[in-house]
Design a protein around this motif. Structure first.
Motif, PDB file in Angstrom:
ATOM      1  N   MET A   1       7.248 -24.674 -15.594  1.00  0.00           N
ATOM      2  CA  MET A   1       6.662 -23.338 -15.702  1.00  0.00           C
ATOM      3  C   MET A   1       5.431 -23.254 -14.798  1.00  0.00           C
ATOM      4  N   ASP A   2       5.334 -22.153 -14.076  1.00  0.00           N
ATOM      5  CA  ASP A   2       4.184 -21.985 -13.197  1.00  0.00           C
ATOM      6  C   ASP A   2       2.897 -21.852 -13.994  1.00  0.00           C
ATOM      7  N   THR A   3       1.794 -22.245 -13.385  1.00  0.00           N
ATOM      8  CA  THR A   3       0.502 -22.105 -14.025  1.00  0.00           C
ATOM      9  C   THR A   3      -0.005 -20.678 -13.886  1.00  0.00           C
ATOM     10  N   LEU A   4      -0.985 -20.340 -14.716  1.00  0.00           N
ATOM     11  CA  LEU A   4      -1.613 -19.034 -14.598  1.00  0.00           C
ATOM     12  C   LEU A   4      -2.266 -18.865 -13.239  1.00  0.00           C
ATOM     13  N   GLU A   5      -2.808 -19.952 -12.712  1.00  0.00           N
ATOM     14  CA  GLU A   5      -3.452 -19.878 -11.397  1.00  0.00           C
ATOM     15  C   GLU A   5      -2.440 -19.529 -10.305  1.00  0.00           C
ATOM     16  N   ALA A   6      -1.211 -20.060 -10.427  1.00  0.00           N
ATOM     17  CA  ALA A   6      -0.170 -19.729  -9.453  1.00  0.00           C
ATOM     18  C   ALA A   6       0.223 -18.257  -9.581  1.00  0.00           C
ATOM     19  N   GLU A   7       0.299 -17.776 -10.813  1.00  0.00           N
ATOM     20  CA  GLU A   7       0.592 -16.360 -11.029  1.00  0.00           C
ATOM     21  C   GLU A   7      -0.508 -15.482 -10.436  1.00  0.00           C
ATOM     22  N   LEU A   8      -1.756 -15.917 -10.608  1.00  0.00           N
ATOM     23  CA  LEU A   8      -2.871 -15.145 -10.078  1.00  0.00           C
ATOM     24  C   LEU A   8      -2.794 -15.051  -8.564  1.00  0.00           C
ATOM     25  N   ASP A   9      -2.427 -16.142  -7.912  1.00  0.00           N
ATOM     26  CA  ASP A   9      -2.265 -16.111  -6.451  1.00  0.00           C
ATOM     27  C   ASP A   9      -1.199 -15.102  -6.054  1.00  0.00           C
ATOM     28  N   ARG A  10      -0.092 -15.067  -6.803  1.00  0.00           N
ATOM     29  CA  ARG A  10       0.972 -14.113  -6.486  1.00  0.00           C
ATOM     30  C   ARG A  10       0.508 -12.679  -6.717  1.00  0.00           C
ATOM     31  N   ALA A  11      -0.270 -12.478  -7.767  1.00  0.00           N
ATOM     32  CA  ALA A  11      -0.780 -11.133  -8.039  1.00  0.00           C
ATOM     33  C   ALA A  11      -1.696 -10.662  -6.921  1.00  0.00           C
ATOM     34  N   ARG A  12      -2.548 -11.550  -6.461  1.00  0.00           N
ATOM     35  CA  ARG A  12      -3.472 -11.189  -5.384  1.00  0.00           C
ATOM     36  C   ARG A  12      -2.754 -10.937  -4.064  1.00  0.00           C
ATOM     37  N   ASP A  13      -1.564 -11.524  -3.917  1.00  0.00           N
ATOM     38  CA  ASP A  13      -0.778 -11.349  -2.691  1.00  0.00           C
ATOM     39  C   ASP A  13       0.139 -10.135  -2.747  1.00  0.00           C
ATOM     40  N   LEU A  14       0.169  -9.435  -3.877  1.00  0.00           N
ATOM     41  CA  LEU A  14       1.026  -8.258  -3.977  1.00  0.00           C
ATOM     42  C   LEU A  14       0.676  -7.252  -2.888  1.00  0.00           C
ATOM     43  N   ASP A  15       1.706  -6.667  -2.294  1.00  0.00           N
ATOM     44  CA  ASP A  15       1.509  -5.680  -1.240  1.00  0.00           C
ATOM     45  C   ASP A  15       1.597  -4.279  -1.848  1.00  0.00           C
ATOM     46  N   VAL A  16       0.509  -3.541  -1.766  1.00  0.00           N
ATOM     47  CA  VAL A  16       0.459  -2.217  -2.375  1.00  0.00           C
ATOM     48  C   VAL A  16       1.515  -1.296  -1.783  1.00  0.00           C
ATOM     49  N   ALA A  17       1.739  -1.386  -0.481  1.00  0.00           N
ATOM     50  CA  ALA A  17       2.734  -0.530   0.162  1.00  0.00           C
ATOM     51  C   ALA A  17       4.136  -0.808  -0.385  1.00  0.00           C
ATOM     52  N   THR A  18       4.444  -2.075  -0.613  1.00  0.00           N
ATOM     53  CA  THR A  18       5.759  -2.432  -1.155  1.00  0.00           C
ATOM     54  C   THR A  18       5.917  -1.921  -2.582  1.00  0.00           C
ATOM     55  N   LEU A  19       4.858  -2.043  -3.384  1.00  0.00           N
ATOM     56  CA  LEU A  19       4.894  -1.504  -4.747  1.00  0.00           C
ATOM     57  C   LEU A  19       5.081   0.008  -4.709  1.00  0.00           C
ATOM     58  N   ALA A  20       4.382   0.661  -3.780  1.00  0.00           N
ATOM     59  CA  ALA A  20       4.496   2.118  -3.655  1.00  0.00           C
ATOM     60  C   ALA A  20       5.904   2.520  -3.247  1.00  0.00           C
ATOM     61  N   ASP A  21       6.545   1.726  -2.389  1.00  0.00           N
ATOM     62  CA  ASP A  21       7.930   2.007  -1.992  1.00  0.00           C
ATOM     63  C   ASP A  21       8.835   2.093  -3.219  1.00  0.00           C
ATOM     64  N   ALA A  22       8.683   1.117  -4.121  1.00  0.00           N
ATOM     65  CA  ALA A  22       9.516   1.085  -5.327  1.00  0.00           C
ATOM     66  C   ALA A  22       9.231   2.282  -6.224  1.00  0.00           C
ATOM     67  N   ILE A  23       7.963   2.670  -6.318  1.00  0.00           N
ATOM     68  CA  ILE A  23       7.591   3.804  -7.164  1.00  0.00           C
ATOM     69  C   ILE A  23       8.147   5.104  -6.587  1.00  0.00           C
ATOM     70  N   VAL A  24       8.067   5.256  -5.259  1.00  0.00           N
ATOM     71  CA  VAL A  24       8.633   6.451  -4.619  1.00  0.00           C
ATOM     72  C   VAL A  24      10.139   6.490  -4.807  1.00  0.00           C
ATOM     73  N   GLU A  25      10.783   5.326  -4.732  1.00  0.00           N
ATOM     74  CA  GLU A  25      12.235   5.262  -4.845  1.00  0.00           C
ATOM     75  C   GLU A  25      12.719   5.778  -6.198  1.00  0.00           C
ATOM     76  N   ILE A  26      12.066   5.367  -7.265  1.00  0.00           N
ATOM     77  CA  ILE A  26      12.487   5.829  -8.590  1.00  0.00           C
ATOM     78  C   ILE A  26      11.888   7.181  -8.930  1.00  0.00           C
ATOM     79  N   GLY A  27      10.671   7.441  -8.475  1.00  0.00           N
ATOM     80  CA  GLY A  27      10.016   8.712  -8.745  1.00  0.00           C
ATOM     81  C   GLY A  27       9.351   8.758 -10.107  1.00  0.00           C
ATOM     82  N   PHE A  28       8.259   9.490 -10.184  1.00  0.00           N
ATOM     83  CA  PHE A  28       7.569   9.618 -11.472  1.00  0.00           C
ATOM     84  C   PHE A  28       6.581  10.777 -11.432  1.00  0.00           C
ATOM     85  N   GLU A  29       6.550  11.516 -12.530  1.00  0.00           N
ATOM     86  CA  GLU A  29       5.529  12.536 -12.758  1.00  0.00           C
ATOM     87  C   GLU A  29       5.284  12.621 -14.255  1.00  0.00           C
ATOM     88  N   CYS A  30       4.031  12.514 -14.659  1.00  0.00           N
ATOM     89  CA  CYS A  30       3.709  12.600 -16.083  1.00  0.00           C
ATOM     90  C   CYS A  30       4.012  14.000 -16.593  1.00  0.00           C
TER      91      CYS A  30
END
Length: 232
Positions: free
Chosen positions: A1-30
């Motif tokens: 199992m990965d350590t929390l520190e390894a997870e933190l590194d992955r979180a910090r490496d997240l690409d906002v543009a890539t996350l936004a792509d997924a959000i645009v693809e599914i769509g959302f409005e409150c």
């Protein structure tokens, strides 16, 4: 199992543009339906049996977010008005819930709804601390799966299976790129904060003997009583 520190590194490496792509693809409005702010069953809509099985609204909130909510708007809230010990891990004792828990949740009313949720006469929902709402509220219905120790629920909405969407009637609606990027940035911030909090809790943890009806909450700032004051 990965350590929390390894997870933190992955979180910090997240690409906002890539996350936004997924959000645009599914769509959302409150739609301001309030489903994410309310207990699963409540009031006249629930049968007696359903009410007995009702799950109160549970939204994780960080210590600094509690303080921000306390100072939100024109009203100053007491700690207990803003947050409560996370119920998971507590046991039902003769004098009520007792034991140790490791997070705070937004406070709920007698019905199990978030105490900061309100509805107008038409049934349209609103958050009374909207500008100061916690990250978990800012990012709903999305979450990020980083692997390792934390695996959020929800259906994957991107090819990598990293961005998850939880049940919400606002999914599938058009969202602008700017709004998607703002949501994605908050999603990344939340992923980082959740792991940083978990690491701090782990490093500061000291077992505590609890008596009947006594609750101790372990957060990133140490051991606390249900009213938010330090145990020591």
């Amino acid at each position: 199992m990965d350590t929390l520190e390894a997870e933190l590194d992955r979180a910090r490496d997240l690409d906002v543009a890539t996350l936004a792509d997924a959000i645009v693809e599914i769509g959302f409005e409150c739609t301001r339906c309030g489903a994410c702010c309310k207990a699963e069953t409540c009031g006249n809509e629930a049968s007696d049996d359903a009410e007995s099985d009702s799950e109160p609204h549970t939204a994780t909130v960080f210590p600094d977010e509690i303080r921000r909510v306390q100072d939100a708007g024109d009203q100053e809230y007491d700690f207990r008005d803003a947050a409560r010990p996370m119920p998971y891990g507590l046991e039902d004792g003769p004098e009520g819930p007792e034991g140790e828990t490791f997070e705070w949740a937004l406070q709920t009313d007698d019905c199990g709804d978030c105490t900061f949720y309100s509805e107008d006469e038409s049934g349209t929902g609103a958050c009374t601390v909207h500008e100061d709402r916690p990250l978990i509220c800012r990012t709903y219905p999305f979450s990020v799966a980083l692997g390792g120790t934390s695996q959020p629920m929800g259906e994957a909405v991107d090819e990598e299976g990293m961005v998850r969407a939880h049940e919400c009637e606002g999914l599938g609606r058009d969202i602008s790129r700017a709004e998607a990027e703002e949501l994605a940035a908050a999603l990344k911030e939340r992923a980082i904060r959740e792991i940083e909090e978990a690491i701090a809790v782990r490093d500061a943890y000291e077992p505590v003997e609890t008596g009947p009806g006594e609750i101790v909450v372990h957060d990133s700032e140490g051991q606390k009583r249900p009213d938010g004051t330090p145990l020591d």
